[in-house]
Design a protein around this motif. Sequence first.
Motif, mmCIF file in Angstrom:
data_model
loop_
_atom_site.group_PDB
_atom_site.id
_atom_site.type_symbol
_atom_site.label_atom_id
_atom_site.label_comp_id
_atom_site.label_asym_id
_atom_site.label_seq_id
_atom_site.Cartn_x
_atom_site.Cartn_y
_atom_site.Cartn_z
ATOM 1 N N ALA A 31 0.840 -1.200 0.000
ATOM 2 C CA ALA A 31 0.000 0.000 0.000
ATOM 3 C C ALA A 31 0.874 1.249 0.000
ATOM 4 C CB ALA A 31 -0.927 -0.011 1.208
ATOM 5 N N ARG A 32 1.911 1.240 0.826
ATOM 6 C CA ARG A 32 2.826 2.383 0.883
ATOM 7 C C ARG A 32 3.518 2.593 -0.456
ATOM 8 N NH1 ARG A 32 7.597 1.690 5.034
ATOM 9 N NH2 ARG A 32 8.133 0.114 3.467
ATOM 10 N N ASP A 33 3.990 1.494 -1.066
ATOM 11 C CA ASP A 33 4.702 1.591 -2.341
ATOM 12 C C ASP A 33 3.783 2.078 -3.466
ATOM 13 O OD1 ASP A 33 6.931 0.680 -1.046
ATOM 14 O OD2 ASP A 33 6.785 -1.376 -1.791
ATOM 15 N N ALA A 34 2.479 1.813 -3.334
ATOM 16 C CA ALA A 34 1.520 2.255 -4.346
ATOM 17 C C ALA A 34 1.137 3.722 -4.181
ATOM 18 C CB ALA A 34 0.266 1.383 -4.289
ATOM 19 N N GLY A 35 1.628 4.344 -3.095
ATOM 20 C CA GLY A 35 1.333 5.752 -2.866
ATOM 21 C C GLY A 35 0.083 6.009 -2.056
ATOM 22 N N ALA A 36 -0.429 4.985 -1.379
ATOM 23 C CA ALA A 36 -1.654 5.153 -0.590
ATOM 24 C C ALA A 36 -1.393 5.976 0.670
ATOM 25 C CB ALA A 36 -2.220 3.788 -0.207
ATOM 26 N N HIS A 37 -2.382 6.785 1.026
ATOM 27 C CA HIS A 37 -2.358 7.501 2.307
ATOM 28 C C HIS A 37 -2.977 6.653 3.413
ATOM 29 C CE1 HIS A 37 -2.734 11.328 -0.368
ATOM 30 N NE2 HIS A 37 -1.481 10.926 -0.269
ATOM 31 N N ALA A 38 -3.769 5.652 3.013
ATOM 32 C CA ALA A 38 -4.472 4.822 3.993
ATOM 33 C C ALA A 38 -4.915 3.531 3.339
ATOM 34 C CB ALA A 38 -5.686 5.558 4.559
ATOM 35 N N VAL A 39 -5.129 2.520 4.175
ATOM 36 C CA VAL A 39 -5.740 1.263 3.737
ATOM 37 C C VAL A 39 -7.186 1.289 4.209
ATOM 38 C CG1 VAL A 39 -5.724 -1.256 4.009
ATOM 39 C CG2 VAL A 39 -3.561 0.000 3.842
ATOM 40 N N VAL A 40 -8.080 0.753 3.390
ATOM 41 C CA VAL A 40 -9.500 0.727 3.735
ATOM 42 C C VAL A 40 -9.972 -0.714 3.762
ATOM 43 C CG1 VAL A 40 -11.794 1.616 3.193
ATOM 44 C CG2 VAL A 40 -9.768 2.950 2.572
ATOM 45 N N VAL A 41 -10.652 -1.111 4.839
ATOM 46 C CA VAL A 41 -11.039 -2.508 5.039
ATOM 47 C C VAL A 41 -12.529 -2.637 5.315
ATOM 48 C CG1 VAL A 41 -8.752 -3.046 5.961
ATOM 49 C CG2 VAL A 41 -10.607 -2.471 7.528
ATOM 50 N N ALA A 42 -12.986 -3.896 5.305
ATOM 51 C CA ALA A 42 -14.374 -4.204 5.640
ATOM 52 C C ALA A 42 -14.454 -5.331 6.657
ATOM 53 C CB ALA A 42 -15.155 -4.582 4.381
ATOM 54 N N CYS A 43 -13.318 -5.656 7.287
ATOM 55 C CA CYS A 43 -13.252 -6.807 8.187
ATOM 56 C C CYS A 43 -12.615 -6.423 9.514
ATOM 57 C CB CYS A 43 -12.439 -7.921 7.526
ATOM 58 S SG CYS A 43 -12.074 -9.308 8.632
ATOM 59 N N PRO A 44 -13.273 -6.712 10.643
ATOM 60 C CA PRO A 44 -12.712 -6.375 11.960
ATOM 61 C C PRO A 44 -11.356 -7.009 12.235
ATOM 62 C CG PRO A 44 -15.049 -6.866 12.165
ATOM 63 C CD PRO A 44 -14.647 -7.238 10.764
ATOM 64 N N LEU A 45 -11.180 -8.261 11.838
ATOM 65 C CA LEU A 45 -9.916 -8.937 12.120
ATOM 66 C C LEU A 45 -8.791 -8.376 11.248
ATOM 67 C CD1 LEU A 45 -8.575 -11.000 13.867
ATOM 68 C CD2 LEU A 45 -9.315 -12.799 12.289
ATOM 69 N N CYS A 46 -9.097 -8.092 9.992
ATOM 70 C CA CYS A 46 -8.107 -7.470 9.115
ATOM 71 C C CYS A 46 -7.712 -6.102 9.659
ATOM 72 C CB CYS A 46 -8.660 -7.313 7.698
ATOM 73 S SG CYS A 46 -9.033 -8.857 6.843
ATOM 74 N N GLN A 47 -8.701 -5.343 10.100
ATOM 75 C CA GLN A 47 -8.418 -4.003 10.627
ATOM 76 C C GLN A 47 -7.510 -4.090 11.852
ATOM 77 O OE1 GLN A 47 -9.059 -1.925 13.346
ATOM 78 N NE2 GLN A 47 -8.538 -0.027 12.265
ATOM 79 N N MET A 48 -7.775 -5.048 12.715
ATOM 80 C CA MET A 48 -6.966 -5.205 13.915
ATOM 81 C C MET A 48 -5.519 -5.546 13.561
ATOM 82 S SD MET A 48 -7.443 -7.869 17.106
ATOM 83 C CE MET A 48 -9.023 -7.184 17.571
ATOM 84 N N ASN A 49 -5.327 -6.479 12.647
ATOM 85 C CA ASN A 49 -3.972 -6.879 12.286
ATOM 86 C C ASN A 49 -3.191 -5.755 11.618
ATOM 87 O OD1 ASN A 49 -4.104 -9.467 13.327
ATOM 88 N ND2 ASN A 49 -4.686 -10.414 11.389
ATOM 89 N N LEU A 50 -3.854 -4.993 10.762
ATOM 90 C CA LEU A 50 -3.159 -3.945 10.015
ATOM 91 C C LEU A 50 -2.990 -2.662 10.813
ATOM 92 C CD1 LEU A 50 -4.826 -4.403 6.517
ATOM 93 C CD2 LEU A 50 -2.613 -5.253 7.274
ATOM 94 N N ASP A 51 -3.873 -2.417 11.758
ATOM 95 C CA ASP A 51 -3.839 -1.174 12.537
ATOM 96 C C ASP A 51 -3.194 -1.384 13.902
ATOM 97 O OD1 ASP A 51 -4.481 1.523 13.249
ATOM 98 O OD2 ASP A 51 -6.288 0.832 14.266
ATOM 99 N N LEU A 52 -3.813 -2.200 14.724
ATOM 100 C CA LEU A 52 -3.326 -2.433 16.086
ATOM 101 C C LEU A 52 -1.925 -3.029 16.097
ATOM 102 C CD1 LEU A 52 -3.879 -2.574 19.165
ATOM 103 C CD2 LEU A 52 -4.904 -4.819 18.776
#
Length: 326
Positions: free
Chosen positions: A217-238
Motif C-alpha cells: 500500500a505504501r509503495d503504491a502511494g496510498a495515504h491509507a488502507v480501507v477494510v471491511a473486516c474487523p480482524l483485518c483491521q486489527m492486524n493492520l492497525d493495532l
Amino acid sequence: MNLAYYPGCSGLGTSREYERSTRAACAALGVKLTDIPDWSCCGSTPAHALEHALSGALSARNLVGAARAGCDTVATPCPSCLSNLKTARHRMADDGFRAKVGRLLDQPAEKLADLPDVQSVLETLVTRVGLDAIRAKVRQPLAGLRVAPYYGCIMTRPADVMRFDDPENPTSMDDLLTALGAEVVPFPYKVECCGASYGVTRRDIVARLSGRLLGAARDAGAHAVVVACPLCQMNLDLRQTQVEWPGGKAVDMPVFYFTQLLGRALGVPDAELGLEQLCVDPAIAFRRAAQVVAARQAEEAAQAAKAAAKAAQAKQAAAANEGGRA
C-alpha cells in the motif's frame, strides 16, 4: 427493502467503531437497519472447525429469526459472520444437513429450506442503494485521499457461496470509494490473507503477511488502507508496530473501515464514526490528502497565471501590429 441487520459479536466489542460508523452511514443514506430479534453468535471460526451441523444451526437460528420478523434479506458488516450465515444457507439445500440442523434447533426441516438472503453491508449499499444515489449525497468529498481497498480473503470467496463481485479482483469497494471522491491506487494484494486469527498463536506469520500488505500500500502511494473486516483491521492497525515492513518500519498508515470514510463523505460528524478508536492517527491520511489538494490548486493557479500572461502578450502583440498598420 425488508432488511434485517446482524451486527455480530465483534461489533459490540473489538470493532465498535465499525458498528457505530455502519449505523451512522446507513442512517445518512436512509437505510433502516432492524436488528434480528434475540440474535446470537454465528459460531465464527471455532464452531465450523468443531462441527458443521452445529455451525449451521447457530447461523440458521439467526436467519429463522429474521424470517419471523418478515425480512427477506439479512445484512452484516463482518465477513466472518457473512461467510457463516451464507454457508449455512447454502448447505440447507442438502436434505440430510437440513434435517440435522432442524433437530438441533427443534425446527421442522422444511422451514429451513427457504431462509432469507444474506449480504454484506457493502453489497447492500452498492447494489440496493446504488453508487449514483450515494454519490448524490456526498457533502464532503474525499478529495486528494489516496486509498488502497483491502477486501481480505473471505468476503468474496468461495465464489459459489458468496456470489458477489469478482473473487480474485473485486472492485465494489474501489467503486464506492471513487464515488466518494477518493483516489484508488493499484493494489495487487486486495484479497491476500493478513494472517487472520494467527495473530494470537503465530505472530510471526501475521507480522510477515500484514507487513507485505502495508508495504505494498505504501509503495503504491496510498495515504491509507480501507477494510471491511474487523480482524483485518486489527492486524493492520493495532499490530502495525509488530509487522515486518519491507524497507523498514513506519507506523504511519491509517487503516479505516470503509463505513468511516463513507460517513465522513456524507457529512456525518467524526464523533459518530469512531475515528478516535483507530490506533494509527487518521489525521495522518487527511493531512496528506490536504497536501495533495493544495499542491494541485497551486499547480492550477500557476497554469492559469501562465495562460493569462500568454494571453496578455498575444493581446499586446496584436495591438502593436494594429498600430504598425496605422
